[in-house]
Enzyme design. Structure first.
Site, mmCIF file in Angstrom:
data_model
loop_
_atom_site.group_PDB
_atom_site.id
_atom_site.type_symbol
_atom_site.label_atom_id
_atom_site.label_comp_id
_atom_site.label_asym_id
_atom_site.label_seq_id
_atom_site.Cartn_x
_atom_site.Cartn_y
_atom_site.Cartn_z
ATOM 1 N N HIS A 121 0.863 -1.177 0.000
ATOM 2 C CA HIS A 121 0.000 0.000 0.000
ATOM 3 C C HIS A 121 0.901 1.229 0.000
ATOM 4 O O HIS A 121 2.028 1.196 0.495
ATOM 5 C CB HIS A 121 -0.854 -0.044 1.276
ATOM 6 C CG HIS A 121 -1.931 0.992 1.363
ATOM 7 N ND1 HIS A 121 -1.670 2.296 1.713
ATOM 8 C CD2 HIS A 121 -3.278 0.907 1.181
ATOM 9 C CE1 HIS A 121 -2.804 2.971 1.747
ATOM 10 N NE2 HIS A 121 -3.799 2.163 1.416
ATOM 11 N N ASP A 198 3.187 -4.708 8.008
ATOM 12 C CA ASP A 198 1.941 -3.967 7.886
ATOM 13 C C ASP A 198 0.805 -4.984 7.978
ATOM 14 O O ASP A 198 0.560 -5.742 7.047
ATOM 15 C CB ASP A 198 1.913 -3.232 6.537
ATOM 16 C CG ASP A 198 0.573 -2.566 6.235
ATOM 17 O OD1 ASP A 198 -0.395 -2.777 6.989
ATOM 18 O OD2 ASP A 198 0.489 -1.849 5.221
ATOM 19 N N GLN A 201 -4.440 -5.400 6.755
ATOM 20 C CA GLN A 201 -5.395 -6.292 6.096
ATOM 21 C C GLN A 201 -5.428 -7.685 6.715
ATOM 22 O O GLN A 201 -6.286 -8.495 6.385
ATOM 23 C CB GLN A 201 -5.060 -6.397 4.607
ATOM 24 C CG GLN A 201 -5.227 -5.106 3.837
ATOM 25 C CD GLN A 201 -6.661 -4.636 3.757
ATOM 26 O OE1 GLN A 201 -7.593 -5.443 3.693
ATOM 27 N NE2 GLN A 201 -6.861 -3.324 3.758
ATOM 28 N N LYS A 224 -10.535 -1.585 10.600
ATOM 29 C CA LYS A 224 -10.678 -2.716 9.673
ATOM 30 C C LYS A 224 -11.069 -4.008 10.399
ATOM 31 O O LYS A 224 -11.346 -5.019 9.760
ATOM 32 C CB LYS A 224 -9.382 -2.919 8.887
ATOM 33 C CG LYS A 224 -9.047 -1.762 7.950
ATOM 34 C CD LYS A 224 -7.813 -2.034 7.128
ATOM 35 C CE LYS A 224 -7.331 -0.806 6.386
ATOM 36 N NZ LYS A 224 -8.241 -0.370 5.308
ATOM 37 N N CYS A 362 -4.762 2.406 -3.686
ATOM 38 C CA CYS A 362 -3.501 2.911 -3.107
ATOM 39 C C CYS A 362 -2.360 1.927 -3.342
ATOM 40 O O CYS A 362 -1.471 1.764 -2.493
ATOM 41 C CB CYS A 362 -3.648 3.217 -1.617
ATOM 42 S SG CYS A 362 -4.728 4.612 -1.272
#
Length: 404
Positions: A121, A198, A201, A224, A362
C-alpha cells in the site's frame, strides 16, 4: 459453526437500503462495519466515564485510565506481545509506519538499504521513500509475479548486510495475497535487518502472534477489525522502541521538562504524546473481544467459503479476469471485465445497493505491473453471504450488458 443470521443481526447498518435496494457491503478491505456492542461501547464511554487519562486523581479520570490500560492488555494478549508497554496506541497503520520510519532517520546513513515489496500500500512505500531522501539510504523493492506473489528467490538475493529494515504487508489489500512473513522475517534477521509488518489487512482475518513471527514491529488499524476509525496499534520489540527517538513532543511523553533539557517518559508513553483517542482505544478492546468470541478459526472458515464461492461465480462471467491468484490468499477478489472501466461498473452496481471498491486501491505499482488503470475489488467479511455474492454476479452481468 456460526449462525450467520445472528451475526448479521449484530450489525445495524446491514439492515438499511441503498438506492432502494438492500445494502450489500463488499468493501470490507477499506473498512469493516461495526457491531452494536462496539457502537454501544462508544456511547457508554461518553455517557459514563468521559475524562482525560493518566493525569487526574478524580474518579472519572481513574475509571477512564483503567479502561484504556485494560484495552492495552487486551491487545497485548491478542497479539501475544511479551510486554504491555510494547503496545502503542496510534491513529492507525499509517501513523505506526511513519513513527518507525521517522525513528530510523536517526539510524540510517548513506549507503544503507531499506527494502519494501511490490505489493505494498502507498502508506508502506511513501514514508520509506521520504526516509531514503532524508538519509541517503537506497530503497530496494522485492518483485512480484503474475499470481500476485512475492518472488522469494529474488528477495533472498536482495538481502545483504546493507539491509537495515525490511517492511512488507502480511496480506495484500489489493490482491488478498497472504505473504510468508514468518520466513521472510527469519531471512532478514540473518543479515541483521529489522522487520516491520503492515498488518492492516491481516487483523480482520487472523490473530497475529508477534512472538512466533519474531517481527520487530507490527502495525494495524482498528477500523478494519470492527473497531472505531482513528485507532490503531504499533507493536514494537522493547529493544527497538528504546532505540528509537520519540516521534512527537508534548504532554504525556515526558519525564521532566526544563528550558535547559527534557527527559522522556518510559515506554509506552514515550511515543504517546498528547491526549489520545481514549474512547477509540477502549472500544478497540471491545471489538477485539467481539471477534475473539466469534473465534478466528470460525471467521476464516466462513470467509474461505465466500472466497471459493465468489471466485467460482465471478469466473462464470464472460470476459472477467481476476488479478491475484496466489494459492494462499484471503477473502479479496480483484477483477476487471474486458473492455469496461472499473469505475463504470462500480457506479452502476452501487445503484443496485452493492458497495465495492474501484480504482488502484492505493497500490499503483501493482496496477502498473499488470498494465491496468485499476480493478473492481470485492472484499468479504464473516457477515457476508453467498446469496449476496449471487446478487453481485447478477448486477455485474446487468452492468456488462449496459456498458458493452
Amino acid at each position: 459453526m456460526l449462525d450467520i443470521h445472528q451475526i448479521r443481526a449484530d450489525f445495524p447498518i446491514l439492515n438499511q437500503k441503498v438506492n432502494g435496494k438492500p445494502l450489500i457491503y463488499f468493501d470490507n478491505g477499506a473498512t469493516s462495519q461495526k457491531p452494536k456492542v462496539v457502537i454501544d461501547a462508544i456511547s457508554k464511554y461518553y455517557n459514563e466515564i468521559n475524562a482525560n487519562i493518566h493525569r487526574g486523581v478524580h474518579t472519572l479520570s481513574q475509571l477512564a485510565t483503567d479502561a484504556y490500560e485494560e484495552a492495552r492488555l487486551k491487545v497485548q494478549n491478542h497479539i501475544n506481545a511479551k510486554h504491555n508497554y510494547e503496545v502503542l496506541f496510534t491513529s492507525g497503520t499509517t501513523f505506526g509506519i511513519n513513527l518507525v520510519a521517522n525513528g530510523f532517520a536517526s539510524i540510517l546513513k548513506s549507503g544503507d538499504e531499506v527494502m519494501v515489496s511490490a505489493l505494498e500500500h502507498h502508506s508502506n512505500i511513501v514514508p520509506w521513500q521520504m526516509l531514503c531522501e532524508k538519509t541517503g539510504a537506497t530503497l530496494k523493492v522485492i518483485p512480484m509475479n503474475e499470481n500476485g506473489e512475492l518472488i522469494q528467490s529474488e528477495y533472498e538475493k536482495l538481502l545483504s548486510e546493507k539491509t537495515k529494515i525490511v517492511t512488507v504487508n502480511h496480506i495484500s489489500n489489493a490482491l488478498g495475497t497472504i505473504n510468508p512473513v514468518k520466513q521472510m522475517i527469519a531471512k532478514a534477521h540473518q543479515v541483521g535487518a529489522a522487520v516491520l509488518i503492515d498488518g492492516a489487512q491481516a487483523v480482520p482475518h487472523l490473530k497475529p502472534d508477534v512472538q512466533d513471527l519474531d517481527c520487530d514491529f507490527y502495525a494495524f488499524s482498528g477500523h478494519k477489525m470492527c473497531g472505531p476509525t482513528g485507532t490503531g496499534i504499533l507493536y514494537g520489540k522493547e529493544e527497538w522502541l528504546n532505540k528509537l527517538p520519540p516521534y512527537q513532543g508534548g504532554g504525556e511523553m515526558i519525564k521532566e521538562v526544563t528550558f535547559e533539557k527534557t527527559t522522556y517518559a518510559d515506554l509506552p508513553h514515550k511515543f504517546e504524546a498528547g491526549t489520545p483517542h481514549i474512547a477509540g482505544g477502549i472500544v478497540l478492546g471491545t471489538a477485539i473481544d467481539y471477534l475473539n468470541k466469534l473465534g478466528f478459526e470460525n471467521i476464516q472458515e466462513l470467509e474461505n467459503e465466500l472466497l471459493a464461492y465468489g471466485t467460482k461465480r465471478l469466473l462464470e462471467i464472460e470476459g472477467l479476469k481476476i488479478y491475484g491468484t496466489a494459492p494462499k490468499k484471503t477473502a479479496v477478489i480483484s477483477f476487471n471485465i474486458e473492455g469496461i472501466h472499473p469505475y463504470d461498473i462500480g457506479s452502476i452496481i452501487d445503484k443496485l445497493g452493492i458497495a465495492v471498491r474501484t480504482g488502484h486501491h492505493c497500490t499503483q505499482p501493482i496496477m502498473n505491473f499488470y498494465g491496468i488503470p485499476g480493478t473492481i475489488r470485492a472484499s468479504f467479511s464473516f457477515y457476508n453471504t453467498k446469496e449476496e455474492i449471487d446478487s453481485m454476479v447478477e448486477a455485474l452481468k446487468k452492468a456488462q450488458s449496459m456498458l458493452s
